[in-house]
Structures are given as C-alpha cells and as structure tokens.
Design a protein around this motif. Structure first.
Motif, PDB file in Angstrom:
ATOM      1  N   LEU A 150       5.738   4.736  -9.811  1.00 20.77           N
ATOM      2  CA  LEU A 150       5.296   5.577 -10.684  1.00 20.77           C
ATOM      3  C   LEU A 150       7.122   6.330 -11.012  1.00 20.77           C
ATOM      4  N   GLY A 151       7.807   5.324 -10.331  1.00 23.68           N
ATOM      5  CA  GLY A 151       9.659   6.395 -11.295  1.00 23.68           C
ATOM      6  C   GLY A 151       9.874   7.160 -10.306  1.00 23.68           C
ATOM      7  N   TYR A 152      10.792   7.739 -10.259  1.00 21.81           N
ATOM      8  CA  TYR A 152      11.689   8.145  -8.910  1.00 21.81           C
ATOM      9  C   TYR A 152      11.338   9.333  -8.771  1.00 21.81           C
ATOM     10  N   ARG A 153      11.168  10.213 -10.133  1.00 22.07           N
ATOM     11  CA  ARG A 153      10.775  11.818 -10.267  1.00 22.07           C
ATOM     12  C   ARG A 153       9.581  11.917 -10.040  1.00 22.07           C
ATOM     13  N   ALA A 154       8.314  11.094  -9.836  1.00 25.44           N
ATOM     14  CA  ALA A 154       7.238  11.733  -9.518  1.00 25.44           C
ATOM     15  C   ALA A 154       7.350  11.472  -8.240  1.00 25.44           C
ATOM     16  N   LEU A 202       0.812  -0.895  -0.211  1.00 24.67           N
ATOM     17  CA  LEU A 202      -0.161   0.161   0.052  1.00 24.67           C
ATOM     18  C   LEU A 202       0.747   1.109   0.241  1.00 24.67           C
ATOM     19  N   CYS A 203       1.745   1.168  -1.117  1.00 25.85           N
ATOM     20  CA  CYS A 203       3.136   2.472  -0.954  1.00 25.85           C
ATOM     21  C   CYS A 203       3.695   2.950  -1.805  1.00 25.85           C
ATOM     22  N   VAL A 204       2.179   2.796  -2.932  1.00 24.08           N
ATOM     23  CA  VAL A 204       2.576   2.556  -4.696  1.00 24.08           C
ATOM     24  C   VAL A 204       2.223   4.392  -5.122  1.00 24.08           C
ATOM     25  N   THR A 205       1.363   4.845  -4.883  1.00 22.66           N
ATOM     26  CA  THR A 205       0.348   5.678  -5.499  1.00 22.66           C
ATOM     27  C   THR A 205       0.880   6.945  -4.230  1.00 22.66           C
ATOM     28  N   LYS A 206      -0.159   8.315  -4.573  1.00 25.42           N
ATOM     29  CA  LYS A 206       0.402   8.724  -3.574  1.00 25.42           C
ATOM     30  C   LYS A 206      -0.751   8.972  -2.790  1.00 25.42           C
ATOM     31  N   ASP A 207      -2.102   8.760  -2.994  1.00 24.49           N
ATOM     32  CA  ASP A 207      -3.136   8.345  -1.815  1.00 24.49           C
ATOM     33  C   ASP A 207      -2.337   7.355  -1.099  1.00 24.49           C
ATOM     34  N   ALA A 241       6.975   6.072  10.070  1.00 23.61           N
ATOM     35  CA  ALA A 241       6.708   6.099   9.208  1.00 23.61           C
ATOM     36  C   ALA A 241       6.014   5.939   8.047  1.00 23.61           C
ATOM     37  N   ILE A 242       7.177   6.712   6.060  1.00 21.31           N
ATOM     38  CA  ILE A 242       6.483   6.245   5.797  1.00 21.31           C
ATOM     39  C   ILE A 242       7.606   5.654   4.328  1.00 21.31           C
ATOM     40  N   VAL A 243       6.996   4.617   3.968  1.00 25.59           N
ATOM     41  CA  VAL A 243       8.043   3.796   2.966  1.00 25.59           C
ATOM     42  C   VAL A 243       7.448   3.552   1.961  1.00 25.59           C
ATOM     43  N   THR A 244       7.999   4.153   0.855  1.00 27.77           N
ATOM     44  CA  THR A 244       7.911   3.895  -0.585  1.00 27.77           C
ATOM     45  C   THR A 244       8.198   2.844  -0.797  1.00 27.77           C
ATOM     46  N   LYS A 245       6.972   2.464  -2.382  1.00 23.59           N
ATOM     47  CA  LYS A 245       7.349   1.080  -2.763  1.00 23.59           C
ATOM     48  C   LYS A 245       8.805   1.400  -3.543  1.00 23.59           C
ATOM     49  N   SER A 246       9.765   0.462  -3.879  1.00 23.95           N
ATOM     50  CA  SER A 246      10.791   0.505  -4.529  1.00 23.95           C
ATOM     51  C   SER A 246      10.737   1.289  -6.116  1.00 23.95           C
ATOM     52  N   MET A 247      11.886   2.251  -6.138  1.00 23.08           N
ATOM     53  CA  MET A 247      11.400   3.155  -7.430  1.00 23.08           C
ATOM     54  C   MET A 247      12.898   2.622  -8.773  1.00 23.08           C
ATOM     55  N   THR A 248      12.051   2.804  -9.777  1.00 26.36           N
ATOM     56  CA  THR A 248      12.795   2.279 -10.489  1.00 26.36           C
ATOM     57  C   THR A 248      12.897   3.880 -11.170  1.00 26.36           C
ATOM     58  N   VAL A 249      14.041   3.236 -12.884  1.00 23.11           N
ATOM     59  CA  VAL A 249      13.946   5.283 -13.674  1.00 23.11           C
ATOM     60  C   VAL A 249      12.705   5.794 -13.795  1.00 23.11           C
ATOM     61  N   ALA A 282       8.885   4.585 -14.482  1.00 23.53           N
ATOM     62  CA  ALA A 282       7.116   4.673 -14.354  1.00 23.53           C
ATOM     63  C   ALA A 282       6.921   3.314 -14.725  1.00 23.53           C
ATOM     64  N   ARG A 283       6.612   1.843 -13.722  1.00 29.92           N
ATOM     65  CA  ARG A 283       6.698   0.726 -14.276  1.00 29.92           C
ATOM     66  C   ARG A 283       5.085   0.519 -14.070  1.00 29.92           C
ATOM     67  N   ALA A 284       4.521  -0.385 -15.360  1.00 29.52           N
ATOM     68  CA  ALA A 284       3.118  -0.867 -14.533  1.00 29.52           C
ATOM     69  C   ALA A 284       3.258  -2.634 -13.757  1.00 29.52           C
ATOM     70  N   GLY A 285       4.538  -2.814 -13.915  1.00 22.89           N
ATOM     71  CA  GLY A 285       4.107  -4.363 -12.744  1.00 22.89           C
ATOM     72  C   GLY A 285       4.114  -5.240 -13.938  1.00 22.89           C
ATOM     73  N   ASN A 286       3.836  -6.466 -13.749  1.00 28.05           N
ATOM     74  CA  ASN A 286       3.734  -7.989 -14.115  1.00 28.05           C
ATOM     75  C   ASN A 286       2.216  -8.135 -14.819  1.00 28.05           C
ATOM     76  N   PRO A 287       2.109  -8.716 -15.122  1.00 24.65           N
ATOM     77  CA  PRO A 287       0.813  -9.453 -15.247  1.00 24.65           C
ATOM     78  C   PRO A 287      -0.330  -9.612 -14.138  1.00 24.65           C
ATOM     79  N   GLU A 288      -1.823  -9.243 -14.286  1.00 25.50           N
ATOM     80  CA  GLU A 288      -2.148  -9.821 -12.890  1.00 25.50           C
ATOM     81  C   GLU A 288      -3.821 -11.092 -13.216  1.00 25.50           C
ATOM     82  N   PRO A 289      -3.308 -12.055 -12.540  1.00 25.56           N
ATOM     83  CA  PRO A 289      -2.946 -11.932 -10.520  1.00 25.56           C
ATOM     84  C   PRO A 289      -1.774 -11.726 -10.491  1.00 25.56           C
TER      85      PRO A 289
END
Ligand code: DHB
Length: 308
Positions: free
Chosen positions: A75-79, A23-28, A40-48, A50-57
């Motif tokens: 969201l990528g490190y810039r975000a 529960l730490c990917v989006t700003k919301d 604390a607020i720990v972010t999702k691991s960020m890449t250079v 943005a990534r959609a990630g692997n297919p679901e489920p």
C-alpha cells in the motif's frame, strides 16, 4: 510452557509470528494477525509508492513448499504509517518491513515510518523478485553503505532481513558487516531466490513473472534456513538475536530453529496455506515438544545444538 520471547528489549507474547509477505498487505490482513495468536504483526515490505505487484499467477504452493514472485504488492509506506497506531493497540509488537527500490527510497521510508513508531523496523536487503534489481544482500559493499546511512534515521530497534548464503566465506563477510552496523536483530532467511518449478503436464512454468523464476519457501528450504541461523549465531557469538524464518510447518521445526540459535520464528508458506489458525497449532506442538524434552522455556534450548 513459556513461549514468550524478547528481542532487542521488546517483549513478544509468543515467539511465533508471520513472515513478511504472508497475509500482511492490507489493513484487514494486519488486523486479522492482531486478533490471532501471532506474537507480532509484521507488515509486508513497504515501498515509497503503492504497488500492484507482478502479473498473476505469482504464488504457487506444492507439496514441498512454495514459489512466489509477488513483486512487492503493498500500500506504500504512508498507508502503513497511518495504520501503525491502530495496530499497536493489539498489545503485541508491530514490525515495519522496509524495502526500497533504490538506496534513497530506504532512507525516505525509514525516516518516515520511524515517525509512526512501530516497535521495530526491519530493513529488507533480500527481495529477489523485482525484474532487473539484484538483491542488495548479495553485494557486501552496497549492504554496508545502506546500513550505515539508514541506521541513524531509526530510533526503534533495527533488524536486517538477509537472503540465504551458501558458503561460509559469505556468512563470515556479512557477519562482519552486521557487527559493524549497529544492527539490533537479524531475520534469517528470506526466500531462496530464483528457483524454477515446472508443471510437466502442461509443460509450463507455474508462475508468470520472470519466466517462472521465483523465491522458494516452505519445507524444502528448512536446511538452508537452519544453516544460516546457525552460522550467524556462531559468528556473532549469540550477541545479536535472530528471528529464524524458513521451512517451519510444525512445532518440531520451530524447536530446530531454536536449537540453532533463533529467539523467535516466522512462518510464511504454512501461514498462506493454513491461515492464522496455524499459530495455535504451532504453539501447542512446540509446547508439547519442549515439555517432552524437559525444557521450561524457549530460552533454555536456544543455541544448544550439539555438534558431533
Ligand atoms: C517480495 C518477495 C520477497 O522475498 C521480499 O523480501 C520482498 C518482496 C515480493 O515479491 O513481493
């Protein structure tokens, strides 16, 4: 009961916080952690990028724990760099988790995210879910080279998130790398990589990526997490603070991590299953456990596991 903690000189209002990924990917989501009782607020691991990630489920919870192969959706490190000033206003530390797809990416992200001045930066050497990319933390030489290059780029306290190790020889060799690399704290452990959960009814895997292989979390990994916390605590003489992660669903589990040497504890699976109200429950349960045992703070029991 005093449940505050200090890691690498940074004060946390509570020793309980989210594990990166939960529960730490989006700003919301990050704002929701900010408003919650999380320490604390720990972010999702960020890449250079943005990534959609692997297919679901790509996440599946079951009674003993969870399996996931998210594939670094972020969201990528810039975000995240842009959000950090807002997130810091919640009055608790912001930990930026960094995960490059190659060594140069780690350096790029570390340099740039450091400019946004999160309270701590966590170098994630242990993502198990990118097809074709082994976990850096399972290669000692790669790990040491990366840490040597990334350390000078980071001016805030730098932590390292490691995968679980299953042999004392591996604990020993990685502890030496950590000792040589000017690491300010450790986060132990990342998910137990590449498990397989089977749905016997449907005769299928339960997640889609990588033929069903994914990182395990939750209750079933607690003994592995505790063993890694304990092993590194002893090998490093308690001199490098440890965030214990893995298998926590109730206050008693937090207490076990503290006894093994943790200074703070993160929750992944139980946070996903229960949402941010989990922090209140765990605080209450931990306080009850400590009181019943006559401890006045978490520092009083840290590392105090008795060996028979
Ligand atoms: C992912 C999983 C991890 O365990 C990790 O450390 C980083 C990323 C993921 O699949 O998104």
């Amino acid at each position: 009961m005093d449940l505050t903690t200090t890691i690498a000189g940074v004060k946390f209002p509570s020793c309980l916080m989210n594990a990166s990924g939960a529960l730490c990917v989006t700003k919301d989501e990050l704002v929701t952690l900010g408003r919650s009782r999380a320490g604390a607020i720990v972010t999702k691991s960020m890449t250079v990028e943005a990534r959609a990630g692997n297919p679901e489920p790509r996440y599946y919870g079951f009674p003993g724990g969870s399996i996931n192969s998210m594939g670094l959706p972020n969201l990528g490190y810039r975000a995240y760099a842009e959000m950090i000033p807002d997130l810091k206003r919640f009055g608790k530390p912001v930990i930026a988790s960094v995960a490059g797809l190659c060594e140069e990416d780690f350096l790029t992200i570390a340099r740039e995210i450091n400019r946004a001045q999160p309270d701590l930066i966590e170098v994630n050497l242990s993502c198990p879910n990118i097809p074709g990319k082994p976990q850096i933390g399972y290669d000692v030489a790669d790990s040491e080279r990366l840490l040597k290059r990334v350390r000078p780029l980071i001016t805030v306290p730098m932590g390292v998130k490691l995968p679980p190790y299953f042999d004392p020889a591996h604990h020993a060799v990685m502890a030496e790398v950590i000792r040589r690399s000017n690491v300010d704290y450790l986060n132990l452990i990342n998910s137990v990589g590449n498990g397989l959960v089977v749905d016997r009814q449907r005769e299928t895997a339960v997640i889609k990526p990588k033929g069903g292989f994914g990182g395990l979390g939750g209750t079933l990994i607690k003994p592995v997490a505790l063993a890694n916390v304990r092993a590194f605590w002893k090998l490093l003489d308690g001199a490098i603070p440890i965030i214990g992660t893995g298998g926590v669903t109730e206050g008693g589990d937090v207490f076990e991590h503290l006894l093994c040497g943790a200074s703070a504890v993160q929750v992944g699976t139980v946070l996903v299953e229960e949402s941010v109200s989990v922090f209140e429950r765990l605080e209450r349960e931990l306080a009850e456990t400590l009181e019943a045992k006559g401890y006045k703070s978490i520092a009083d029991c840290r590392g105090k596991l008795k060996e028979l």
